[in-house]
Design a protein around this motif. Structure first.
Motif, PDB file in Angstrom:
ATOM      1  N   UNK A 233       0.775  -1.389  -0.182  1.00 14.75           N
ATOM      2  CA  UNK A 233       0.071   0.185  -0.029  1.00 14.75           C
ATOM      3  C   UNK A 233       1.076   1.328   0.076  1.00 14.75           C
ATOM      4  N   UNK A 234       0.805   2.151  -1.014  1.00 13.55           N
ATOM      5  CA  UNK A 234       1.515   3.374  -0.934  1.00 13.55           C
ATOM      6  C   UNK A 234       0.872   4.456  -0.432  1.00 13.55           C
ATOM      7  N   UNK A 235       1.680   5.333  -0.035  1.00 13.69           N
ATOM      8  CA  UNK A 235       1.605   6.603   0.819  1.00 13.69           C
ATOM      9  C   UNK A 235       1.121   7.594  -0.302  1.00 13.69           C
ATOM     10  N   UNK A 236       0.153   7.220  -1.147  1.00 10.35           N
ATOM     11  CA  UNK A 236      -0.170   8.483  -2.398  1.00 10.35           C
ATOM     12  C   UNK A 236      -1.529   8.926  -1.944  1.00 10.35           C
ATOM     13  N   UNK A 237      -2.202  10.033  -2.446  1.00  9.38           N
ATOM     14  CA  UNK A 237      -3.293  10.425  -2.246  1.00  9.38           C
ATOM     15  C   UNK A 237      -4.406   9.442  -2.846  1.00  9.38           C
ATOM     16  N   UNK A 238      -4.245   8.708  -3.751  1.00  9.20           N
ATOM     17  CA  UNK A 238      -5.126   7.805  -4.424  1.00  9.20           C
ATOM     18  C   UNK A 238      -5.050   6.214  -3.483  1.00  9.20           C
ATOM     19  N   UNK A 239      -4.107   6.282  -2.761  1.00  7.00           N
ATOM     20  CA  UNK A 239      -4.096   5.084  -1.924  1.00  7.00           C
ATOM     21  C   UNK A 239      -3.693   3.824  -2.895  1.00  7.00           C
ATOM     22  N   UNK A 240      -3.039   4.038  -3.882  1.00  2.87           N
ATOM     23  CA  UNK A 240      -2.776   3.072  -4.710  1.00  2.87           C
ATOM     24  C   UNK A 240      -1.896   1.807  -3.911  1.00  2.87           C
ATOM     25  N   UNK A 241      -2.297   0.470  -4.746  1.00  2.00           N
ATOM     26  CA  UNK A 241      -1.670  -0.565  -4.004  1.00  2.00           C
ATOM     27  C   UNK A 241      -0.886  -1.353  -5.280  1.00  2.00           C
ATOM     28  N   UNK A 242      -0.024  -2.346  -4.868  1.00  2.00           N
ATOM     29  CA  UNK A 242       0.452  -3.255  -5.873  1.00  2.00           C
ATOM     30  C   UNK A 242       0.582  -4.624  -5.189  1.00  2.00           C
ATOM     31  N   UNK A 243       0.162  -5.678  -6.184  1.00  4.19           N
ATOM     32  CA  UNK A 243       0.136  -6.789  -5.508  1.00  4.19           C
ATOM     33  C   UNK A 243       1.055  -7.802  -6.374  1.00  4.19           C
ATOM     34  N   UNK A 244       2.067  -8.389  -5.837  1.00  2.44           N
ATOM     35  CA  UNK A 244       3.026  -9.116  -6.139  1.00  2.44           C
ATOM     36  C   UNK A 244       2.398 -10.481  -6.662  1.00  2.44           C
ATOM     37  N   UNK A 245       2.170 -10.820  -8.173  1.00  2.00           N
ATOM     38  CA  UNK A 245       1.655 -12.198  -8.294  1.00  2.00           C
ATOM     39  C   UNK A 245       2.845 -13.244  -8.519  1.00  2.00           C
TER      40      UNK A 245
END
Length: 78
Positions: A8-20
């Protein structure tokens, strides 16, 4: 059941990245990868490659892949 790393990134949009890749057979294996310096560095390199720059990370955790799918499907339905 398999487990994946979710960032979970500390961005205004609350972006996430999931490692597949990689995925793990247990939560303990997944958590161990987060504490392993080589594994952690590989994940950070992948994130920089994907985003083109270092991103501010708010949180990292391991979630069961079925739970990730359930959450994503629930978000798409709303």
């Amino acid at each position: 059941m398999s487990w994946a790393v979710v960032v979970l990134f500390a961005t205004m949009a609350g972006d996430i990245y999931i490692f597949t890749e990689p995925t793990f057979k247990t939560r303990d294996e997944c958590i161990a990868a987060l504490y392993d310096p080589n594994s952690r560095n590989n994940m950070l390199k992948k994130l920089v490659m994907e985003y083109g720059k270092p991103m501010p990370i708010q949180a990292v955790n391991c979630l069961e892949t079925g739970e990730i799918k359930r959450i994503l499907n629930q978000e798409q339905a709303t």
